[in-house]
Design a protein around this motif. Structure first.
Motif, PDB file in Angstrom:
ATOM      1  N   PHE A 202      49.661  11.022  18.949  1.00 35.63           N
ATOM      2  CA  PHE A 202      49.467  11.716  20.222  1.00 35.63           C
ATOM      3  C   PHE A 202      49.680  10.763  21.391  1.00 35.63           C
ATOM      4  CE2 PHE A 202      46.747  13.551  23.596  1.00 35.63           C
ATOM      5  CZ  PHE A 202      47.344  14.791  23.690  1.00 35.63           C
ATOM      6  N   GLY A 203      49.184   9.519  21.246  1.00 35.05           N
ATOM      7  CA  GLY A 203      49.375   8.521  22.293  1.00 35.05           C
ATOM      8  C   GLY A 203      50.836   8.188  22.497  1.00 35.05           C
ATOM      9  N   ARG A 204      51.573   8.099  21.401  1.00 33.04           N
ATOM     10  CA  ARG A 204      53.012   7.808  21.488  1.00 33.04           C
ATOM     11  C   ARG A 204      53.765   8.915  22.216  1.00 33.04           C
ATOM     12  NH1 ARG A 204      56.196   3.578  18.394  1.00 33.04           N
ATOM     13  NH2 ARG A 204      54.540   2.231  17.620  1.00 33.04           N
TER      14      ARG A 204
ATOM     15  N   PHE B  22      37.373  16.176  28.924  1.00 28.94           N
ATOM     16  CA  PHE B  22      38.246  15.010  29.099  1.00 28.94           C
ATOM     17  C   PHE B  22      37.861  14.249  30.353  1.00 28.94           C
ATOM     18  CE2 PHE B  22      41.983  13.005  31.009  1.00 28.94           C
ATOM     19  CZ  PHE B  22      42.351  12.152  29.981  1.00 28.94           C
ATOM     20  N   LYS B  23      37.560  12.969  30.194  1.00 29.76           N
ATOM     21  CA  LYS B  23      37.263  12.088  31.311  1.00 29.76           C
ATOM     22  C   LYS B  23      38.225  10.907  31.257  1.00 29.76           C
ATOM     23  CE  LYS B  23      33.678  14.540  32.553  1.00 29.76           C
ATOM     24  NZ  LYS B  23      33.727  15.348  33.787  1.00 29.76           N
ATOM     25  N   LYS B  24      38.994  10.745  32.302  1.00 28.06           N
ATOM     26  CA  LYS B  24      40.008   9.695  32.310  1.00 28.06           C
ATOM     27  C   LYS B  24      39.389   8.306  32.168  1.00 28.06           C
ATOM     28  CE  LYS B  24      43.266  10.440  35.250  1.00 28.06           C
ATOM     29  NZ  LYS B  24      44.054  10.475  36.514  1.00 28.06           N
ATOM     30  N   LYS B  25      38.137   8.149  32.644  1.00 27.42           N
ATOM     31  CA  LYS B  25      37.503   6.833  32.577  1.00 27.42           C
ATOM     32  C   LYS B  25      37.356   6.364  31.132  1.00 27.42           C
ATOM     33  CE  LYS B  25      32.731   8.595  32.582  1.00 27.42           C
ATOM     34  NZ  LYS B  25      31.430   8.567  33.270  1.00 27.42           N
ATOM     35  N   HIS B  26      37.172   7.315  30.183  1.00 26.40           N
ATOM     36  CA  HIS B  26      37.056   6.936  28.779  1.00 26.40           C
ATOM     37  C   HIS B  26      38.362   6.335  28.279  1.00 26.40           C
ATOM     38  CE1 HIS B  26      33.254   8.797  28.890  1.00 26.40           C
ATOM     39  NE2 HIS B  26      33.631  10.035  28.665  1.00 26.40           N
ATOM     40  N   LEU B  27      39.459   6.857  28.758  1.00 25.90           N
ATOM     41  CA  LEU B  27      40.770   6.358  28.361  1.00 25.90           C
ATOM     42  C   LEU B  27      40.974   4.934  28.863  1.00 25.90           C
ATOM     43  CD1 LEU B  27      43.085   7.601  26.747  1.00 25.90           C
ATOM     44  CD2 LEU B  27      44.166   8.258  28.897  1.00 25.90           C
ATOM     45  N   TYR B  28      40.559   4.678  30.103  1.00 22.88           N
ATOM     46  CA  TYR B  28      40.706   3.338  30.668  1.00 22.88           C
ATOM     47  C   TYR B  28      39.763   2.339  29.994  1.00 22.88           C
ATOM     48  CZ  TYR B  28      43.779   4.971  34.362  1.00 22.88           C
ATOM     49  OH  TYR B  28      44.841   5.485  35.047  1.00 22.88           O
ATOM     50  N   GLN B  29      38.566   2.808  29.634  1.00 24.97           N
ATOM     51  CA  GLN B  29      37.641   1.924  28.926  1.00 24.97           C
ATOM     52  C   GLN B  29      38.214   1.515  27.577  1.00 24.97           C
ATOM     53  OE1 GLN B  29      34.159   4.352  28.859  1.00 24.97           O
ATOM     54  NE2 GLN B  29      33.646   3.931  30.996  1.00 24.97           N
ATOM     55  N   ALA B  30      38.848   2.464  26.892  1.00 23.04           N
ATOM     56  CA  ALA B  30      39.468   2.158  25.600  1.00 23.04           C
ATOM     57  C   ALA B  30      40.646   1.205  25.787  1.00 23.04           C
ATOM     58  CB  ALA B  30      39.938   3.450  24.920  1.00 23.04           C
ATOM     59  N   LYS B  31      41.403   1.384  26.866  1.00 24.13           N
ATOM     60  CA  LYS B  31      42.539   0.492  27.113  1.00 24.13           C
ATOM     61  C   LYS B  31      42.055  -0.925  27.404  1.00 24.13           C
ATOM     62  CE  LYS B  31      46.803  -0.131  29.679  1.00 24.13           C
ATOM     63  NZ  LYS B  31      46.608  -1.578  29.812  1.00 24.13           N
ATOM     64  N   GLU B  32      40.988  -1.031  28.191  1.00 20.06           N
ATOM     65  CA  GLU B  32      40.420  -2.342  28.495  1.00 20.06           C
ATOM     66  C   GLU B  32      39.925  -3.022  27.224  1.00 20.06           C
ATOM     67  OE1 GLU B  32      36.388  -3.440  30.611  1.00 20.06           O
ATOM     68  OE2 GLU B  32      37.879  -2.901  32.128  1.00 20.06           O
ATOM     69  N   PHE B  33      39.300  -2.223  26.353  1.00 22.12           N
ATOM     70  CA  PHE B  33      38.812  -2.738  25.064  1.00 22.12           C
ATOM     71  C   PHE B  33      39.987  -3.209  24.214  1.00 22.12           C
ATOM     72  CE2 PHE B  33      37.146  -2.231  20.714  1.00 22.12           C
ATOM     73  CZ  PHE B  33      35.962  -2.936  20.824  1.00 22.12           C
ATOM     74  N   TYR B  34      41.057  -2.443  24.205  1.00 19.97           N
ATOM     75  CA  TYR B  34      42.250  -2.809  23.432  1.00 19.97           C
ATOM     76  C   TYR B  34      42.882  -4.085  23.997  1.00 19.97           C
ATOM     77  CZ  TYR B  34      46.857  -2.622  21.297  1.00 19.97           C
ATOM     78  OH  TYR B  34      47.996  -2.939  20.616  1.00 19.97           O
TER      79      TYR B  34
ATOM     80  N   PRO C 118      30.875   4.510  19.758  1.00 22.03           N
ATOM     81  CA  PRO C 118      31.112   5.893  20.177  1.00 22.03           C
ATOM     82  C   PRO C 118      32.009   5.950  21.411  1.00 22.03           C
ATOM     83  CG  PRO C 118      28.782   5.503  19.729  1.00 22.03           C
ATOM     84  CD  PRO C 118      29.447   4.167  19.695  1.00 22.03           C
ATOM     85  N   ILE C 119      32.739   7.010  21.551  1.00 25.75           N
ATOM     86  CA  ILE C 119      33.688   7.259  22.640  1.00 25.75           C
ATOM     87  C   ILE C 119      34.919   6.364  22.502  1.00 25.75           C
ATOM     88  CG2 ILE C 119      34.088   7.310  25.124  1.00 25.75           C
ATOM     89  CD1 ILE C 119      31.135   7.888  25.536  1.00 25.75           C
ATOM     90  N   ILE C 120      34.692   5.044  22.412  1.00 22.31           N
ATOM     91  CA  ILE C 120      35.813   4.108  22.296  1.00 22.31           C
ATOM     92  C   ILE C 120      36.628   4.420  21.053  1.00 22.31           C
ATOM     93  CG2 ILE C 120      36.483   1.689  21.980  1.00 22.31           C
ATOM     94  CD1 ILE C 120      35.476   2.247  24.744  1.00 22.31           C
ATOM     95  N   ARG C 121      35.960   4.768  19.929  1.00 27.51           N
ATOM     96  CA  ARG C 121      36.696   5.011  18.690  1.00 27.51           C
ATOM     97  C   ARG C 121      37.598   6.243  18.784  1.00 27.51           C
ATOM     98  NH1 ARG C 121      31.644   5.164  16.193  1.00 27.51           N
ATOM     99  NH2 ARG C 121      30.545   7.124  16.494  1.00 27.51           N
TER     100      ARG C 121
ATOM    101  N   VAL D 266      45.265   4.935  22.790  1.00 26.51           N
ATOM    102  CA  VAL D 266      45.742   3.825  23.613  1.00 26.51           C
ATOM    103  C   VAL D 266      46.714   2.953  22.820  1.00 26.51           C
ATOM    104  CG1 VAL D 266      45.041   1.680  24.753  1.00 26.51           C
ATOM    105  CG2 VAL D 266      43.733   3.780  25.127  1.00 26.51           C
ATOM    106  N   ALA D 267      46.424   2.719  21.527  1.00 26.26           N
ATOM    107  CA  ALA D 267      47.330   1.931  20.688  1.00 26.26           C
ATOM    108  C   ALA D 267      48.709   2.570  20.628  1.00 26.26           C
ATOM    109  CB  ALA D 267      46.749   1.792  19.280  1.00 26.26           C
ATOM    110  N   GLY D 268      48.738   3.899  20.584  1.00 29.83           N
ATOM    111  CA  GLY D 268      50.019   4.601  20.598  1.00 29.83           C
ATOM    112  C   GLY D 268      50.725   4.474  21.933  1.00 29.83           C
ATOM    113  N   ILE D 269      49.958   4.532  23.005  1.00 31.75           N
ATOM    114  CA  ILE D 269      50.533   4.444  24.344  1.00 31.75           C
ATOM    115  C   ILE D 269      51.191   3.086  24.579  1.00 31.75           C
ATOM    116  CG2 ILE D 269      49.973   4.370  26.812  1.00 31.75           C
ATOM    117  CD1 ILE D 269      47.785   6.447  26.238  1.00 31.75           C
ATOM    118  N   VAL D 270      50.492   2.005  24.174  1.00 31.58           N
ATOM    119  CA  VAL D 270      51.014   0.663  24.442  1.00 31.58           C
ATOM    120  C   VAL D 270      52.036   0.226  23.403  1.00 31.58           C
ATOM    121  CG1 VAL D 270      48.886   0.003  25.600  1.00 31.58           C
ATOM    122  CG2 VAL D 270      49.148  -0.505  23.174  1.00 31.58           C
ATOM    123  N   GLY D 271      52.323   1.079  22.426  1.00 32.17           N
ATOM    124  CA  GLY D 271      53.384   0.787  21.467  1.00 32.17           C
ATOM    125  C   GLY D 271      53.015  -0.193  20.373  1.00 32.17           C
ATOM    126  N   MET D 272      51.780  -0.137  19.887  1.00 31.44           N
ATOM    127  CA  MET D 272      51.370  -1.020  18.803  1.00 31.44           C
ATOM    128  C   MET D 272      52.235  -0.762  17.567  1.00 31.44           C
ATOM    129  SD  MET D 272      47.557  -1.376  17.160  1.00 31.44           S
ATOM    130  CE  MET D 272      47.167  -2.657  15.974  1.00 31.44           C
TER     131      MET D 272
END
Length: 228
Positions: A88-90, A105-117, A132-135, A141-147
């Motif tokens: 889905f991220g890809r 859906f809260k965009k802040k959760h997405l940014y927190q996960a990206k910061e964690f990544y 929780p939440i981060i998982r 996020v891994a899909g978005i950044v192209g892991m």
């Protein structure tokens, strides 16, 4: 509306989930929490712990299968959930960063996960299992950044099996050692939820994730996609 609120209350109640859905509902919830952004509110840790505590009942709901098989099925659900989140991220990552906040859906959760990544790299997929939440958002996020897929799958499988087996075995052996704890399960669940959510709470209170302009994220994701 009242029915929706009541359903929400049940979905965040691990004991109700085990009593009413057995392994089937448990697998569906673990899959949703680890791969679908709408599942971030689900009680993965406490649910797995109670599933271990009520191991006999869970096994009985799945044709009296051995406890190991039950853990294996749940762990595989976690693996598949992360795979869906990664895919889905890809496919639609940039769209998510443009999406407006809503009830589920809260965009802040997405940014927190990206910061964690960004901080932990590939290991974030493993460590995120226990947060929780981060998982929920880490595989997206891994899909978005192209892991790289193979690297993602390694941490995905190791993380899912470690998370599921550790939580369920803890509940299973604690239930065998102290059967009288069944009278205090609500307190145990509250303590477990507080312990597992404490890192996220501290992050929200003492350090907010920096939210850059959306187009920066979109440009970054586009460059990764074009380079592949």
């Amino acid at each position: 509306m009242d029915q929706i609120i009541e359903l929400f209350r049940h979905l965040i109640n691990p004991k109700w989930i085990i009593d009413h859905g057995g392994l089937y509902l448990l697998v569906a919830i673990i899959f949703a929490e680890t791969g679908l952004f709408v599942g971030f509110f689900l009680p993965g840790d406490s649910l797995l712990f109670l599933a271990g505590f009520y191991g006999k009942e869970i096994c009985a709901s799945f044709h009296d299968a051995p406890f190991f098989i039950v853990m294996l099925v749940i762990a595989l659900a976690g693996v598949l959930g992360n795979m869906v989140g990664f895919w889905f991220g890809r496919k639609s990552g940039p769209v998510l960063f443009k999406r407006k906040d809503s009830l589920l859906f809260k965009k802040k959760h997405l940014y927190q996960a990206k910061e964690f990544y960004d901080r932990y790299g590939g290991g974030a997929i493993f460590f995120a299992r226990f947060l929780p939440i981060i998982r929920t958002f880490a595989p997206i996020v891994a899909g978005i950044v192209g892991m790289e897929r193979k690297r993602f799958m390694f941490f995905n499988i190791v993380g899912s099996f470690s998370w599921v087996f550790s939580m369920m075995l803890a509940g299973y052996f604690l239930g065998k050692k102290f059967p009288g704890l069944k009278d205090h399960l609500e307190l145990i669940v509250i303590i477990l939820v507080l312990i597992t959510t404490l890192p996220v709470i501290l992050k929200l209170v003492f350090g907010k994730a920096k939210i850059p302009h959306d187009h920066h994220i979109v440009d970054e994701s586009s460059e990764i996609t074009e380079s592949k």
